[in-house]
Design a protein around this motif. Structure first.
Motif, mmCIF file in Angstrom:
data_model
loop_
_atom_site.group_PDB
_atom_site.id
_atom_site.type_symbol
_atom_site.label_atom_id
_atom_site.label_comp_id
_atom_site.label_asym_id
_atom_site.label_seq_id
_atom_site.Cartn_x
_atom_site.Cartn_y
_atom_site.Cartn_z
ATOM 1 N N PRO A 14 27.372 50.024 -1.930
ATOM 2 C CA PRO A 14 26.816 51.185 -1.214
ATOM 3 C C PRO A 14 25.886 51.969 -2.131
ATOM 4 C CG PRO A 14 29.204 51.041 -0.919
ATOM 5 C CD PRO A 14 28.851 50.040 -1.967
ATOM 6 N N TRP A 15 24.887 52.567 -1.537
ATOM 7 C CA TRP A 15 23.914 53.338 -2.325
ATOM 8 C C TRP A 15 24.618 54.539 -2.959
ATOM 9 C CZ3 TRP A 15 19.651 53.429 -4.889
ATOM 10 C CH2 TRP A 15 18.944 54.602 -5.109
ATOM 11 N N PRO A 16 24.688 54.582 -4.329
ATOM 12 C CA PRO A 16 25.403 55.677 -4.977
ATOM 13 C C PRO A 16 24.537 56.901 -5.232
ATOM 14 C CG PRO A 16 24.738 54.090 -6.629
ATOM 15 C CD PRO A 16 24.221 53.585 -5.307
ATOM 16 N N GLY A 17 23.252 56.790 -4.946
ATOM 17 C CA GLY A 17 22.327 57.862 -5.287
ATOM 18 C C GLY A 17 21.595 57.518 -6.575
ATOM 19 N N ASP A 56 16.214 55.269 1.642
ATOM 20 C CA ASP A 56 14.901 55.866 1.908
ATOM 21 C C ASP A 56 13.777 54.838 1.811
ATOM 22 O OD1 ASP A 56 16.030 58.353 2.296
ATOM 23 O OD2 ASP A 56 15.867 58.910 0.186
ATOM 24 N N ASN A 57 14.089 53.638 1.313
ATOM 25 C CA ASN A 57 13.076 52.594 1.201
ATOM 26 C C ASN A 57 13.118 51.728 2.462
ATOM 27 O OD1 ASN A 57 11.385 50.472 0.549
ATOM 28 N ND2 ASN A 57 12.262 50.130 -1.484
ATOM 29 N N LEU A 89 20.584 48.395 6.603
ATOM 30 C CA LEU A 89 21.293 49.594 6.210
ATOM 31 C C LEU A 89 22.158 49.338 4.992
ATOM 32 C CD1 LEU A 89 22.388 50.812 9.748
ATOM 33 C CD2 LEU A 89 20.370 51.491 8.428
ATOM 34 N N SER A 90 22.464 50.394 4.270
ATOM 35 C CA SER A 90 23.329 50.272 3.105
ATOM 36 C C SER A 90 24.754 50.044 3.567
ATOM 37 C CB SER A 90 23.245 51.552 2.269
ATOM 38 O OG SER A 90 24.106 51.473 1.152
ATOM 39 N N PRO A 91 25.484 49.083 2.951
ATOM 40 C CA PRO A 91 26.858 48.807 3.386
ATOM 41 C C PRO A 91 27.780 49.959 3.035
ATOM 42 C CG PRO A 91 26.366 47.614 1.382
ATOM 43 C CD PRO A 91 25.082 48.243 1.814
ATOM 44 N N LEU A 92 28.917 50.008 3.708
ATOM 45 C CA LEU A 92 29.910 51.046 3.442
ATOM 46 C C LEU A 92 30.851 50.649 2.315
ATOM 47 C CD1 LEU A 92 30.799 52.061 7.117
ATOM 48 C CD2 LEU A 92 29.185 53.160 5.546
ATOM 49 N N ALA A 136 13.559 52.046 14.189
ATOM 50 C CA ALA A 136 14.085 52.478 12.900
ATOM 51 C C ALA A 136 15.359 51.727 12.533
ATOM 52 C CB ALA A 136 14.358 53.978 12.923
ATOM 53 N N PHE A 137 16.124 51.236 13.545
ATOM 54 C CA PHE A 137 17.375 50.567 13.262
ATOM 55 C C PHE A 137 17.174 49.150 12.740
ATOM 56 C CE2 PHE A 137 18.470 53.793 16.396
ATOM 57 C CZ PHE A 137 19.503 54.435 15.743
#
Length: 453
Positions: free
Chosen positions: A121-124, A81-82, A28-31, A23-24
């Motif tokens: 970063p993913w804001p939603g 989630d993608n 990943l989305s950056p901070l 899974a890793f």
């Protein structure tokens, strides 16, 4: 293993690093915001972008990108989630993606395939929708109905997150706190347009008619329905006839923008209602009553730039030319907080330059010198440039191309025969412009500092 030791160190450093399994392995989305080189295969248009119509400046944008490349770095984000290595545009950018895809297919030039981006970063999903609304609306590229569907999508997502229904005032507060203020009464008007007009006349609404025309149609409908109910209570309307069906049939006849005018629509609506009431004669002017109702309910729209209303081709040809980005001037600030506050979605040089240009154009109109204002997209500019002319000295001073004349423009002189150059509303706009340009210069200094470091 022996051969591994004989590989030069510089070649080892240039090798691609190992990726973790499982899974890793997903990106990943950056901070925080980071630059990243992405290919067209990794980029996708945002499916929640409220804009569905083709950009009227598409060919102009394509020619510009073909000759000079991208003027600004697109901002993208990744939905955690993608599982795929796919990035979507977070604030506009869909037109540029379409242009780059087309140019790469035509030329095969790798500079159109590999694009330098800023990954946020993913804001939603909710904030992505509002970000696209603000970006497109600021550029004047959203029609009323596109804005309505975008805000409706934001409402649906917000309700899914909360697990309950959201009132129009709650939605208005959410949009305001996210940097995209819309009055709750205008949200109500948008919802009515989606529910009461769009099912019957989608082509007309998609053609770009603006808030005044939509408000007039809704007011005509409300007045006609009130008259219908009065006649129904008096027994004048056969029980099998339904107002919604009658109104819908009239709307279908005016679905094309070439066929629609307010006069013809009202006449057809009057005739349809008359036909549904045999033996009764309608009198009065429905549109006059609707206009009075519309005036009573009239409320301000968003404070962000919006597309100028479009109706018939004849009306288009009569319009006076002016910069498209300034078609709808920004609302004048009313309090100190309104002057000083900069929404997070607009707190970057490009957005602030856009605001400064629209404010300067609006201010120049008060002195009749708007023809001297030009948009200046250069990175180090204040967003606009000014040609010397009497009355625009302060605007020239603020963007760095004129003399200091703050006292004479904003305050006036003690001479009893002189007068204050601008009224209170204009003075507040100048103060807002001052705040915007201060922030532009601050961001530019920070940017230059980062480059020099």
């Amino acid at each position: 293993m022996a051969s591994e030791h004989h590989i030069p160190l510089n070649e080892k450093l240039l090798r691609r690093g190992r990726m973790p399994n499982g899974a890793f392995a997903d990106v990943l989305s950056p901070l925080s915001e980071i630059p990243m080189l992405l290919t067209l295969d990794q980029l996708r248009p945002n499916p929640d972008n409220p804009r569905t119509s083709r950009n009227p400046k598409y060919d102009e944008i394509k020619a510009s990108i073909h000759s000079r490349g991208l003027d600004s770095v697109p901002k993208v984000t990744k939905d955690p989630d993608n599982p795929q290595d796919i990035y979507i545009f977070s604030d506009g950018g869909n037109t540029r993606h379409a242009v780059l895809t087309e140019l790469y297919a035509e030329t095969g030039d790798d500079r159109f395939r590999c694009i330098q981006c800023i990954v946020k970063p993913w804001p939603g999903r909710l904030h992505c929708v509002i970000g696209h609304l603000a970006e497109n609306d600021m550029r004047g590229e959203l029609s009323f109905i596109e804005k309505a569907f975008g805000i409706e999508k934001a409402r649906v997502i917000h309700e899914e997150q909360l697990g309950r229904a959201v009132s129009q005032r709650e939605l208005a507060e959410l949009l305001k706190n996210s940097g995209y203020p819309v009055h709750h009464s205008n949200i109500s008007r948008m919802k009515s347009a989606i529910d009461l007009l769009y099912p019957w006349m989608p082509d007309l609404l998609n053609s770009g008619i603006g808030r005044p025309q939509v408000a007039q149609l809704l007011a005509l409908r409300a007045t006609a329905e009130k008259a219908w109910q009065s006649f129904s209570q008096a027994g004048a309307v056969p029980p099998e006839r339904d107002f919604t069906a009658v109104f819908g049939e009239v709307c279908r006849g005016f679905n094309s923008p070439e066929d629609y005018t307010a006069d013809l629509f009202e006449a057809a609506l009057m005739a349809a209602i008359q036909q549904a009431m045999p033996g009764h004669v309608l009198t009065g002017d429905i549109r006059q009553a609707a206009s009075e109702q519309q005036a009573e309910n009239n409320q301000p729209e968003t404070v962000v730039a919006a597309k100028k209303p479009v109706s018939t081709p004849a009306e288009k040809s009569l319009r006076n030319p002016r910069p498209a980005i300034a078609d709808t001037p920004p609302a004048a600030p009313e309090t100190t907080a309104d002057i000083w506050h900069i929404p997070a979605l607009q707190d970057d040089i490009e957005h602030l330059q856009n605001i400064a240009f629209r404010l300067s154009y609006t201010l120049a109109e008060t002195t009749g010198t708007e023809h001297t204002i030009s948009e200046d997209p250069l990175y180090e500019s204040a967003g606009y440039s000014v040609l010397p002319a009497p009355g625009n000295e302060l605007l020239a001073a603020l963007c760095g191309s004129g003399n200091d004349c703050v006292i004479s423009t904003l305050i006036g002189s003690p001479d009893p025969f002189s007068s204050v150059v601008c009224d209170d509303k204009t003075a507040l706009n100048y103060l807002r412009l001052l705040r915007i340009i201060r922030r532009i210069r601050e961001l530019q200094r920070q940017s230059y500092g980062e480059v020099s470091a």
